[in-house]
Design a protein around this motif. Structure first.
Motif, PDB file in Angstrom:
ATOM      1  N   THR A  34      22.613  46.419  37.631  1.00  0.00           N
ATOM      2  CA  THR A  34      22.994  45.141  38.221  1.00  0.00           C
ATOM      3  C   THR A  34      24.410  44.787  37.798  1.00  0.00           C
ATOM      4  OG1 THR A  34      22.237  42.893  38.686  1.00  0.00           O
ATOM      5  CG2 THR A  34      22.125  43.609  36.385  1.00  0.00           C
ATOM      6  N   GLY A  35      24.976  43.828  38.508  1.00  0.00           N
ATOM      7  CA  GLY A  35      26.286  43.307  38.144  1.00  0.00           C
ATOM      8  C   GLY A  35      27.416  43.820  39.001  1.00  0.00           C
ATOM      9  N   GLY A  36      27.190  44.909  39.715  1.00  0.00           N
ATOM     10  CA  GLY A  36      28.243  45.481  40.548  1.00  0.00           C
ATOM     11  C   GLY A  36      28.083  45.119  42.008  1.00  0.00           C
ATOM     12  N   ASP A  37      28.909  45.731  42.811  1.00  0.00           N
ATOM     13  CA  ASP A  37      28.899  45.424  44.242  1.00  0.00           C
ATOM     14  C   ASP A  37      28.514  46.618  45.114  1.00  0.00           C
ATOM     15  OD1 ASP A  37      29.730  42.715  43.915  1.00  0.00           O
ATOM     16  OD2 ASP A  37      31.736  43.452  43.469  1.00  0.00           O
ATOM     17  N   ILE A  38      28.207  47.739  44.526  1.00  0.00           N
ATOM     18  CA  ILE A  38      27.805  48.927  45.287  1.00  0.00           C
ATOM     19  C   ILE A  38      26.291  48.860  45.493  1.00  0.00           C
ATOM     20  CG2 ILE A  38      27.737  51.459  45.293  1.00  0.00           C
ATOM     21  CD1 ILE A  38      30.580  50.645  45.138  1.00  0.00           C
ATOM     22  N   PRO A  39      25.809  48.854  46.732  1.00  0.00           N
ATOM     23  CA  PRO A  39      24.357  48.809  46.945  1.00  0.00           C
ATOM     24  C   PRO A  39      23.680  50.128  46.586  1.00  0.00           C
ATOM     25  CG  PRO A  39      25.528  48.837  49.056  1.00  0.00           C
ATOM     26  CD  PRO A  39      26.569  48.801  47.971  1.00  0.00           C
ATOM     27  N   ASN A  40      22.458  50.007  46.082  1.00  0.00           N
ATOM     28  CA  ASN A  40      21.608  51.167  45.767  1.00  0.00           C
ATOM     29  C   ASN A  40      22.307  52.253  44.961  1.00  0.00           C
ATOM     30  OD1 ASN A  40      19.297  50.146  47.235  1.00  0.00           O
ATOM     31  ND2 ASN A  40      20.523  50.525  49.062  1.00  0.00           N
ATOM     32  N   PRO A  41      22.897  51.900  43.819  1.00  0.00           N
ATOM     33  CA  PRO A  41      23.607  52.915  43.044  1.00  0.00           C
ATOM     34  C   PRO A  41      22.638  53.896  42.382  1.00  0.00           C
ATOM     35  CG  PRO A  41      23.424  50.927  41.763  1.00  0.00           C
ATOM     36  CD  PRO A  41      22.868  50.617  43.133  1.00  0.00           C
ATOM     37  N   SER A  42      23.105  55.089  42.157  1.00  0.00           N
ATOM     38  CA  SER A  42      22.344  56.095  41.409  1.00  0.00           C
ATOM     39  C   SER A  42      22.829  56.086  39.961  1.00  0.00           C
ATOM     40  CB  SER A  42      22.569  57.484  42.005  1.00  0.00           C
ATOM     41  OG  SER A  42      23.936  57.870  41.822  1.00  0.00           O
ATOM     42  N   TYR A  43      22.041  56.708  39.094  1.00  0.00           N
ATOM     43  CA  TYR A  43      22.435  56.838  37.691  1.00  0.00           C
ATOM     44  C   TYR A  43      23.786  57.559  37.592  1.00  0.00           C
ATOM     45  CZ  TYR A  43      22.323  58.328  32.812  1.00  0.00           C
ATOM     46  OH  TYR A  43      22.638  58.561  31.510  1.00  0.00           O
ATOM     47  N   GLU A  44      23.922  58.651  38.358  1.00  0.00           N
ATOM     48  CA  GLU A  44      25.158  59.432  38.318  1.00  0.00           C
ATOM     49  C   GLU A  44      26.351  58.585  38.730  1.00  0.00           C
ATOM     50  OE1 GLU A  44      22.230  60.521  39.644  1.00  0.00           O
ATOM     51  OE2 GLU A  44      21.815  61.962  38.036  1.00  0.00           O
ATOM     52  N   LEU A  45      26.175  57.745  39.754  1.00  0.00           N
ATOM     53  CA  LEU A  45      27.271  56.903  40.217  1.00  0.00           C
ATOM     54  C   LEU A  45      27.614  55.826  39.187  1.00  0.00           C
ATOM     55  CD1 LEU A  45      29.241  56.384  42.538  1.00  0.00           C
ATOM     56  CD2 LEU A  45      27.503  54.913  43.580  1.00  0.00           C
ATOM     57  N   VAL A  46      26.613  55.198  38.610  1.00  0.00           N
ATOM     58  CA  VAL A  46      26.855  54.167  37.596  1.00  0.00           C
ATOM     59  C   VAL A  46      27.590  54.773  36.397  1.00  0.00           C
ATOM     60  CG1 VAL A  46      25.751  52.551  35.979  1.00  0.00           C
ATOM     61  CG2 VAL A  46      24.960  52.676  38.350  1.00  0.00           C
ATOM     62  N   CYS A  47      27.253  56.001  36.046  1.00  0.00           N
ATOM     63  CA  CYS A  47      27.902  56.671  34.908  1.00  0.00           C
ATOM     64  C   CYS A  47      29.390  56.933  35.141  1.00  0.00           C
ATOM     65  CB  CYS A  47      27.191  57.980  34.581  1.00  0.00           C
ATOM     66  SG  CYS A  47      25.606  57.737  33.759  1.00  0.00           S
TER      67      CYS A  47
END
Length: 177
Positions: A34-47
């Protein structure tokens, strides 16, 4: 029974489920982002540290059995609230701490407890944990859910090896989990 939601970012979400899971009145604890603006993020993307999301847990609870204030007090004892760069050996914005409030009452409680912690003299640095309005919460991948139950040996090694267990023991004088 009317339930409420609490959302906390406390570094690695694996270590933020077990402390809440054991309390009467906690209906569920979901790991996610949570907290970002990218919908449906993956673990890899958040990293990648490009999404604005933090690893977080969303707790559904029965306020007749456990209060939001009690949940916030549990949260503070799981983290190093003075570390603005992440938590323990997890570094970066996705591991920063935050309390995400869903109502004005939650915001007031979060701010009050933060001020109390600041005044307590327990820490020699300012409290860095942010108090932010809740944004969309995206559950993490299934393999991250209830990690401490699915992979207890790895979870325990991580909890100790990251420095979290020692920190909680040193600061709070007992295991807070």
């Amino acid at each position: 029974m009317a339930t409420e939601i609490a959302t906390f970012a406390g570094g690695c979400f694996w270590c933020m489920v077990k402390p809440f899971d054991r309390y009467e009145g906690v209906e569920s604890v979901i790991s996610g982002y949570t907290g970002g603006d990218i919908p449906n993020p993956s673990y890899e993307l958040v990293c990648t540290e490009t999404t604005g999301h933090k690893e977080a847990v969303q707790i559904t609870f029965d306020p007749e059995r456990i209060t939001y204030r009690e949940l916030v007090d549990i949260f503070w004892k799981q983290i190093n609230p003075t570390d603005a760069g992440g938590q323990f050996f997890d570094r970066g914005t996705s591991y920063q701490t935050a309390i995400y409030y869903h109502t004005e009452e939650q915001k007031e409680i979060a701010e009050q407890t933060k001020e109390e912690l600041e005044r307590s003299g327990k820490f020699d640095q300012p409290i860095a944990t942010q108090i932010l309005m809740a944004k969309e919460f995206y559950p993490a991948e299934e393999y991250h859910q209830d990690y401490y139950k699915k992979n207890p040996q790895h979870y325990n090694r991580y909890h100790v090896g990251s420095g979290r267990a020692h920190y909680k023991q040193e600061v709070w004088g007992e295991e807070h989990e």
